[in-house]
Design a protein around this motif. Structure first.
Motif, PDB file in Angstrom:
ATOM      1  N   PHE A  20     -11.702  -0.312   6.731  1.00 36.84           N
ATOM      2  CA  PHE A  20     -12.175  -2.067   7.226  1.00 36.84           C
ATOM      3  C   PHE A  20     -12.913  -2.480   8.235  1.00 36.84           C
ATOM      4  O   PHE A  20     -12.793  -2.084   9.186  1.00 36.84           O
ATOM      5  CB  PHE A  20     -10.705  -2.327   7.148  1.00 36.84           C
ATOM      6  CG  PHE A  20      -9.772  -2.758   6.305  1.00 36.84           C
ATOM      7  CD1 PHE A  20      -9.733  -2.984   5.253  1.00 36.84           C
ATOM      8  CD2 PHE A  20      -8.514  -2.796   6.266  1.00 36.84           C
ATOM      9  CE1 PHE A  20      -8.732  -2.756   3.745  1.00 36.84           C
ATOM     10  CE2 PHE A  20      -7.287  -1.823   4.927  1.00 36.84           C
ATOM     11  CZ  PHE A  20      -7.876  -2.652   3.648  1.00 36.84           C
TER      12      PHE A  20
ATOM     13  N   MET B  40      -7.297  -4.669  -1.938  1.00 35.85           N
ATOM     14  CA  MET B  40      -7.849  -3.448  -1.148  1.00 35.85           C
ATOM     15  C   MET B  40      -8.099  -2.503  -1.604  1.00 35.85           C
ATOM     16  O   MET B  40      -7.462  -2.077  -2.159  1.00 35.85           O
ATOM     17  CB  MET B  40      -7.135  -2.896   0.518  1.00 35.85           C
ATOM     18  CG  MET B  40      -6.866  -4.194   0.977  1.00 35.85           C
ATOM     19  SD  MET B  40      -5.246  -3.907   2.453  1.00 35.85           S
ATOM     20  CE  MET B  40      -4.244  -3.077   1.252  1.00 35.85           C
ATOM     21  N   SER B  41      -9.915  -1.752  -1.174  1.00 34.70           N
ATOM     22  CA  SER B  41      -9.772  -0.391  -1.318  1.00 34.70           C
ATOM     23  C   SER B  41     -11.255   0.253  -1.527  1.00 34.70           C
ATOM     24  O   SER B  41     -11.020   0.272  -0.349  1.00 34.70           O
ATOM     25  CB  SER B  41     -10.487  -0.496  -3.201  1.00 34.70           C
ATOM     26  OG  SER B  41     -11.578   0.300  -4.012  1.00 34.70           O
TER      27      SER B  41
ATOM     28  N   LEU C 101     -11.993  -5.953   0.153  1.00 31.94           N
ATOM     29  CA  LEU C 101     -12.327  -4.998   0.779  1.00 31.94           C
ATOM     30  C   LEU C 101     -12.248  -3.968   0.455  1.00 31.94           C
ATOM     31  O   LEU C 101     -11.016  -3.438   0.321  1.00 31.94           O
ATOM     32  CB  LEU C 101     -11.508  -5.855   2.260  1.00 31.94           C
ATOM     33  CG  LEU C 101     -10.942  -7.522   2.291  1.00 31.94           C
ATOM     34  CD1 LEU C 101     -10.123  -7.319   3.641  1.00 31.94           C
ATOM     35  CD2 LEU C 101     -12.584  -8.128   2.898  1.00 31.94           C
ATOM     36  N   GLU C 102     -13.400  -2.910   1.248  1.00 29.25           N
ATOM     37  CA  GLU C 102     -13.278  -1.900   0.892  1.00 29.25           C
ATOM     38  C   GLU C 102     -12.818  -0.991   2.774  1.00 29.25           C
ATOM     39  O   GLU C 102     -13.249  -1.539   4.005  1.00 29.25           O
ATOM     40  CB  GLU C 102     -14.619  -1.282   0.640  1.00 29.25           C
ATOM     41  CG  GLU C 102     -15.435  -1.916  -0.417  1.00 29.25           C
ATOM     42  CD  GLU C 102     -16.329  -1.515  -0.921  1.00 29.25           C
ATOM     43  OE1 GLU C 102     -16.614   0.185  -0.956  1.00 29.25           O
ATOM     44  OE2 GLU C 102     -17.475  -2.113  -1.594  1.00 29.25           O
ATOM     45  N   LYS C 103     -12.494  -0.340   2.397  1.00 30.52           N
ATOM     46  CA  LYS C 103     -12.291   0.878   3.546  1.00 30.52           C
ATOM     47  C   LYS C 103     -12.952   1.887   3.521  1.00 30.52           C
ATOM     48  O   LYS C 103     -13.472   2.376   2.831  1.00 30.52           O
ATOM     49  CB  LYS C 103     -10.196   1.572   2.927  1.00 30.52           C
ATOM     50  CG  LYS C 103      -9.205   0.929   2.544  1.00 30.52           C
ATOM     51  CD  LYS C 103      -7.927   1.908   2.222  1.00 30.52           C
ATOM     52  CE  LYS C 103      -6.672   0.295   1.362  1.00 30.52           C
ATOM     53  NZ  LYS C 103      -6.034   1.966   0.799  1.00 30.52           N
TER      54      LYS C 103
ATOM     55  N   ASP D 204       0.623  -0.832   0.115  1.00 30.68           N
ATOM     56  CA  ASP D 204      -0.344   0.205  -0.178  1.00 30.68           C
ATOM     57  C   ASP D 204       0.999   1.242   0.377  1.00 30.68           C
ATOM     58  O   ASP D 204       2.210   1.681   0.870  1.00 30.68           O
ATOM     59  CB  ASP D 204      -0.633  -0.209   1.048  1.00 30.68           C
ATOM     60  CG  ASP D 204      -2.054   0.994   1.382  1.00 30.68           C
ATOM     61  OD1 ASP D 204      -1.777   2.214   1.171  1.00 30.68           O
ATOM     62  OD2 ASP D 204      -3.352   0.443   1.863  1.00 30.68           O
TER      63      ASP D 204
ATOM     64  N   LEU E 161     -11.668  -8.411   8.055  1.00 33.67           N
ATOM     65  CA  LEU E 161     -10.204  -8.344   7.238  1.00 33.67           C
ATOM     66  C   LEU E 161      -9.785 -10.007   7.983  1.00 33.67           C
ATOM     67  O   LEU E 161      -8.677 -10.565   7.224  1.00 33.67           O
ATOM     68  CB  LEU E 161      -9.208  -7.483   8.477  1.00 33.67           C
ATOM     69  CG  LEU E 161      -7.458  -7.242   7.972  1.00 33.67           C
ATOM     70  CD1 LEU E 161      -7.512  -7.289   5.716  1.00 33.67           C
ATOM     71  CD2 LEU E 161      -7.151  -5.945   8.823  1.00 33.67           C
TER      72      LEU E 161
ATOM     73  N   ASP F 174      -3.357  -3.282  -1.702  1.00 32.29           N
ATOM     74  CA  ASP F 174      -4.007  -2.630  -2.868  1.00 32.29           C
ATOM     75  C   ASP F 174      -3.976  -1.312  -3.756  1.00 32.29           C
ATOM     76  O   ASP F 174      -3.474  -1.745  -4.623  1.00 32.29           O
ATOM     77  CB  ASP F 174      -3.619  -0.328  -1.796  1.00 32.29           C
ATOM     78  CG  ASP F 174      -4.350   0.868  -1.060  1.00 32.29           C
ATOM     79  OD1 ASP F 174      -6.065   0.293  -1.358  1.00 32.29           O
ATOM     80  OD2 ASP F 174      -4.066   1.697  -2.295  1.00 32.29           O
TER      81      ASP F 174
ATOM     82  N   LEU G  40      -1.910  -8.612   0.767  1.00 35.71           N
ATOM     83  CA  LEU G  40      -3.025  -7.690   1.116  1.00 35.71           C
ATOM     84  C   LEU G  40      -2.862  -6.120   0.232  1.00 35.71           C
ATOM     85  O   LEU G  40      -1.481  -5.938  -0.156  1.00 35.71           O
ATOM     86  CB  LEU G  40      -3.114  -6.827   2.633  1.00 35.71           C
ATOM     87  CG  LEU G  40      -3.727  -7.731   3.652  1.00 35.71           C
ATOM     88  CD1 LEU G  40      -3.472  -7.581   4.819  1.00 35.71           C
ATOM     89  CD2 LEU G  40      -4.880  -7.583   2.807  1.00 35.71           C
TER      90      LEU G  40
END
Length: 201
Positions: free
Chosen positions: A107, A82-83, A103-105, A11, A112, A55, A53
């Motif tokens: 979290f 992750m987004s 997974l959307e931020k 990330d 997670l 981003d 993980l």
């Protein structure tokens, strides 16, 4: 029991990297962090095992591009995308490339952790299969040329009485070779012999 595998965090946001590292560290996960897709690719080694993980939006190479590149390199590490800006098409693309989860931020910690545990379970399964294949390949390398010939005919369904004339040896000699090769490979039935022989293609 996560200590034997690593959660690789990719990330470009230092705050996210720190937060994830802290969250996972206090729960006993081993982590490694990278500030870009390029940095991860530069450091990546085929022996690494765990989960990723990634981003989805990063400066330079984005998360989906990294996922594609890893697939092309034969990387078997399970991926979680992750987004902060999730959309259906992006999620679909990630899942088509075999992502474990999207997974959307910000979290949900429980989601997670559940996704990471699923990914690590998948990673252990992949690692076990690779180890099994490696062990089988090593066993196959111990066979003599004649034992390999006998094995190839046995797995084709040929009987000892047919194998003998085909190789110009007696049926008794076929039996001896067959017993020796099965002993070397640690198998006691033809089904297991077929499974191992498929690695010799």
């Amino acid at each position: 029991m996560q200590h034997d595998l690593t959660v690789f965090i990719v990330d470009d946001d230092p705050a996210v990297r720190d937060a994830l590292g802290l969250l996972l560290g206090v729960r006993g996960y081993r982590t490694a962090v990278f500030g870009s897709a390029e940095a991860f690719l530069q450091g990546w080694q085929a022996t690494w095992s765990g989960c990723l993980l990634i981003d989805i939006r990063m400066s330079g190479m984005d998360g989906l591009a990294l996922q594609r590149e890893l697939i092309e390199r034969g990387c078997k590490i399970p991926v979680i995308i992750m987004s902060g800006h999730g959309d259906v098409n992006t999620a679909r693309t990630a899942f088509k490339a075999d992502a474990v989860d999207f997974l959307e931020k910000p979290f949900d910690d429980a989601k997670l952790i559940a996704a990471i545990d699923e990914a690590l379970t998948r990673a252990r399964s992949v690692r076990s299969e690779l180890q099994r294949r490696s062990q089988s390949a090593n066993l196959l390398s111990e066979l003599t040329p004649r034992e390999r010939e006998v094995m190839q005919l046995v797995v084709l369904g040929r009987h000892n009485r047919d194998i003998g004339p085909a190789l110009g040896i007696s049926v008794r000699t076929v039996e001896v070779h067959k017993a020796r090769l099965m002993s070397k490979l640690g198998v006691d039935n033809v089904a297991d012999l077929v499974r191992i022989s498929m690695l010799d293609q």
